[in-house]
Each structure stands twice: as C-alpha cells, then as structure tokens.
Scaffold this motif. Structure first.
Motif: not given
Lengths: 388, 212
Positions: A380-388, B46-60
C-alpha cells in the motif's frame, strides 16, 4: 489456492536452481550430522592420561597403581619422580590426571592412621575433570574398601559381618534414557537442530527481500495478487523441505547411531511441525522487514549464534537469570529441544509439553500473520518497489 | 473510438519532500500510440510507476479505465532463473488467464516476440533486446489493455530496435482486439516522433496540457 500453489512452485524452482540454497538446505544438515555423530564416536570420556607419583614404593602403593592401570577410564602413562614434575606435566597439558601416593602410605594404613592420596586434575576442560574426579574416587574407594575388609578379617571379624559394617546402606541409582552418560545422545540433536534452524533461516531470509532487490516484486504488485497468497506460497517450499529434513535426520540418527527415539510417530510429527512452523514464521517476518539479503543475514546471525548456547543445552534454563530465560523462551530452538527431549527421547505424550507446543505454534502463526500484514502494508505504501 | 484509457488530473509525482513532476494533466485516448518525452531518468521511472498504478502520486488523481496494464520497463523485472516459457506461464497464471486459453496464448505471444528459439532458455541469459521482448510477451499473454514502455529500446542495436518497433506498431495496428493503447516513455525525441501522439514532459515543473 491455485495462486498459492503457483507461488510455491515458482519458489521451489528458485530453490532448486540456486546451487548455494540447495547445498545449504539439503547437504549442510547432513554434513553436520555425520560430523557430530562421528565426533562423539567415543560416546563418553575415557582414556584420560594419568601419571602417578609413588613416594611409598610399597605393596599397597603398587596395588593402587595396578587398580588405576586397569581402569578403562584412565590411560596410565607411568611413574614420575616428584610432585613438582607431576604438576608441570598437568600445566603443560601432557597429562590429565596425577595421583600422589604419600610416604608411609602402607605403614599408616596398616597402623590405622588416616592417610590421604591426593589426585591432581586439570580443571580447564570440565568434561575431563568431571570424568577424572569420578574415576579416581571410584578406584580409591574400591581399594579402600578392600583394605578395610582385610583389616577386619585380620581382627577376626567374619567377612559377611565385615561387609555389613563397611556398607550399612546400599544404594542403587538407575539413570533413565541415557544410562551411560552418552555424549552423543545428549548433544547430537541439539547441534543438528541448531544447524537445521540456521540453514532454514539463512535460505529463507532472502526469499522476500530478494524480490524487492531484483525488482521482481513489480509483477506481484501489478497483478494484484493478495498478500496472504504471496506469503503462504513462498513459505510452503521451505516448510516442506525442512520437515522432510528433520524426519530424514531423526531416521538417520535412529538407524546409524542407535540413538533411541521413543516417542510415537504422530506426536513427534506434531513437535517437528511446530518447530518448522515457528522457524518459517520467524524467517519470513525477518525477510519481509529487512531491505536486503545482507541485512537479513546479519540479523539472523545475531539470533542463531547464541540460540544454541541459551537453549538450555549447555546450561540448564532453571539456573539462568530471568532475562535470558525470557529471551531463550522466545526462540523456537529452545522450545523444540525441550519438547523433543520429553516426547522424542523419553517417549512421553504430547500432554507433557503444552507450553512448548503453544509457544512453537504461536511463534509460527504470529510470524506468518505479521509477515502477511507487513507485506500488505508495504504494498500500500509502495515500499515493495525500488524508487530509483 | 475516442474513449479515455488513462487520465492524469493535476498530478504531482515524486518523493514526499522532493517532487519531480508537478501538476501534470493529460489524457491517453483509446487507439493511440503515445510517446511521452521525459529526459530525466528518475522522473520517468516514477511516472512509469504512477501510471501503472504501482505508486501513489503526491497529489492529484490518476484515473485508469483499463483492467490490466502490461509493463515493459528498461529494468527487467521478471525472474532471471526461470526460463522464457516459465516466466510467461507464471505471468499468465498469476493474471488468471483461463486454462483453456493459456497454452495457445503463450505460444502466440512467444512467437509474436521472436522468442521461439529461446523458449527453454533462462531469462537471465537473454540479451537486453530479448529481455524487453520477453516483458512485451508477458504483456501480450495477459491481453493487457494498455502497455507501458519505459526506455525499452535504449540499449538495442538499430536492427533490434527496428524489429521491436515493428512489433509495437503491429500491435498498435491490431488495437481493438484487446489492446486499447500504448505509452512509450523515452528521452529520445527521435523515437517519440515515431508515435502517433506526442506529449512533452521535458519542462518538468510546468503544467503540461494534453496533446491530441
């Protein structure tokens, strides 16, 4: 269910294709088993080296030397000239035990004056000093009784009467389950279980964090597979392999070394199941929590290294400070060994170990549930994936 | 035909105290092959992950109108110790592709991505191009409605690149069967221009209006 099996199959393939994991899981316990079983071939301490200082040179002192020479506990190296030389040999490690027969030994005994035979024992190795003390006392008591008997006979007391004066109380001690103080029976399972624990923890610790490290978590997250399916699926292979391992080792111990396992099969199975469950629960939680394999192994080393020492095998739990007892009770190894000794070696029923069973299954189930919870939260917190 | 597949509404992306892309609003229409120009690697990932729904955007808000999204990132994310076939099989089962359709779809996606001869080879031994093809095949086997590519051609030789583009354009042409859109993220403007629609996120702190 199908997805759990899918995850389990995948994990099995990971294990089977990694030579290091395979070696650790299957060979390491076997190798240590053979090593330790072989190491304790003697089964108890015998042939402790012995020198004697004979300051009396009488028939009685020769009789004593003879008695020591015949004891299988000692390996008689010969006479030395002085007390100092005997002490030096002990200090230099050339001899385990030295017996000093005093001057006028024979005369004092005959005249009824008290006399003392001194035994010097190297106390730096407790196994040897315990054995030596016991052995020396035995030899001296035998001789002493023989001499008393002869003295009484010489004074006209009939042998039967003399015996009853010498030994008014007979004692019989029956030592159950390990009558010869066999070291192998005492230690082997403790050591092998420790290795089994270590092996499972090390191999499993990587299973969750590796997916994070390599980025393969992405497909799991993207597919939306539920956390409990991921965790359960990943656990199944390690669980199965370890359970098989335990049974194989118990069987091997029974067949090759003759270590008796008296417990009923089903009850022993329940104990082993609890142990494996607890290990798997602990390992999965650690693996979920740590960022990478290196960190996981560091943490596991901290758990595994002292766990044998505080498991109650090297020093009885009842004699440990409360803090360490508490710590020790949280470890699956402690609970397993305690239950195994009672159910496996002594053949009691499961009802004798309710506390151990509750602890094992408790640690396992709580560990697994926490792992599921943590994995879910990390997703849920997106911590399973690496960010960079 | 002009239904929206994916929509960004004033989306800000980044780490909590370090936003990298601010106030992005864009719409991906069905039937499009959209090239998004984004030169910064971290921002693109990061754009890729947000678009794929794997990561939450900060806002919007990110609105997705598709069921499954296929992923083809530059960084290979399938299992190196599984073979090509096992990987695709695993993905198919993970996405619960019905058993009756599975075998045929696996064959089809392997063929479409020129992986037939590597079928039994472990993914870890594949070249970069083959790895990208494998990820693409995994997207096809699940009949993804949207395929997201991130710098997928970066390390390819020009011949491989052409072959890869041929497959992408082929899938684009066949859009409508299951595929509704393809998004191609890159720092390479030349490749962005191959897409039917272009979006420039290069000026990253400015609001970007949707292109059509």
């Amino acid at each position: 269910m199908q997805l759990i099996l899918l995850m389990a199959t995948k994990e099995f393939i990971h294990i089977l294709r990694d030579k290091r994991t395979i070696f650790l899981l299957f060979l390491a316990p076997l190798v240590t088993f053979v090593l330790f079983a072989y190491m304790y071939t003697g089964q108890r301490v015998t042939d402790m080296t012995l020198v004697i200082v004979d300051q009396d040179h009488s028939s009685l002192s020769r009789e004593l030397i003879n008695e020591f020479g015949q004891s299988e506990l000692f390996s008689y190296q010969g006479l030395v000239d002085s007390y100092e030389e005997a002490e030096k040999r002990l200090q230099e490690g050339k001899t385990d035990v030295a017996v000093i027969i005093p001057e006028h030994f024979n005369r004092d005994v005959k005249d009824g004056r008290p006399t003392t035979v001194m035994t010097l024992v190297d106390g730096t190795n407790m196994l040897i000093s315990n054995g030596a003390t016991k052995g020396a006392t035995q030899v001296l008591q035998t001789l002493s009784a023989g001499v008393s008997l002869r003295l009484m006979e010489a004074n006209g007391i009939v042998p039967v009467k003399a015996m009853s004066i010498l030994q008014p109380i007979n004692s019989t001690i029956r030592i159950g389950y390990n009558p010869t103080y066999n070291y192998r029976i005492f230690l082997l399972f403790g050591l092998v279980s420790t290795v089994l624990q270590q092996v499972l923890l090390t191999t499993m610790a990587g299973s969750f964090c590796r997916e994070k490290d390599k980025g393969t978590n992405m497909i799991l997250v993207a597919s939306g597979i539920s956390a409990n399916r991921v965790v359960l699926g990943k656990i199944i292979p390690y669980f199965t392999i370890s359970l098989l391992n335990i049974f194989f080792l118990i069987l091997l111990a029974n067949v090759t070394t003759g270590i008796g396992v008296r417990g009923s099969g089903l009850e022993l199975f329940c104990v082993a199941l609890g142990f494996v469950l607890a290990l798997v629960g602990m390992a999965s939680l650690i693996s979920v929590l740590v960022p990478d394999e290196l960190r996981a192994n560091q943490i596991l080393l901290l758990i595994a290294a002292p766990s044998f020492l505080i498991s109650g095998f090297t020093w009885p739990l009842s004699k440990m400070p409360a803090l360490i007892v508490g710590l020790s009770n949280c470890l699956p190894l402690t609970q397993f060994l305690s239950a195994f000794r009672i159910v496996g070696i002594k053949g009691a029923s499961l009802t004798a170990v309710p506390k151990e069973m509750a602890a094992l299954y408790g640690i396992g189930l709580i560990g697994i549930m926490l792992s599921i919870g943590v994995w879910k939260r990390q997703r849920e917190k997106g911590k399973l994936l690496k960010l960079n | 035909m002009n239904k929206t597949v994916l929509e960004f509404k004033k989306v800000t992306i980044g780490l909590p105290n370090r936003p990298v892309l601010r106030d992005i609003s864009l719409e991906i229409k069905a039937g499009s092959l959209t090239g998004i120009y984004l030169p910064d690697g971290d921002a693109r990932w990061m754009f890729f992950q947000v678009a794929a729904g794997l990561m939450q955007p900060l806002s919007g808000e990110v609105l997705s109108f598709v069921q499954t999204i296929g992923l083809v990132p530059e960084r290979f994310f399938l299992y190196p110790d599984l073979t090509v076939e096992e990987n695709i099989q695993f993905v198919a089962e993970l996405y619960t592709v019905p058993e009756a359709l599975r075998a045929e779809r696996i064959d089809r996606s392997i063929e479409a991505c020129y992986l037939s001869e590597y079928r039994k080879q472990r993914a870890g031994r594949l070249s970069f191009t083959e790895k990208m093809f494998l990820q693409l095949a995994a997207s096809l086997v699940t009949e993804s409605e949207l395929i997201l590519l991130d710098e997928a051609t970066r390390e390819m030789a020009s011949r491989d690149k052409e072959q890869f583009w041929k497959v992408i354009e082929g899938e684009h042409a066949a859009e409508g069967t299951f595929l509704k859109g393809i998004i191609f993220l890159s720092h390479n403007k030349e490749e962005i221009y191959r897409c039917t629609t272009q979006i420039d996120l290069g000026k990253r702190f400015k609001e970007v209006s949707p292109c059509s």
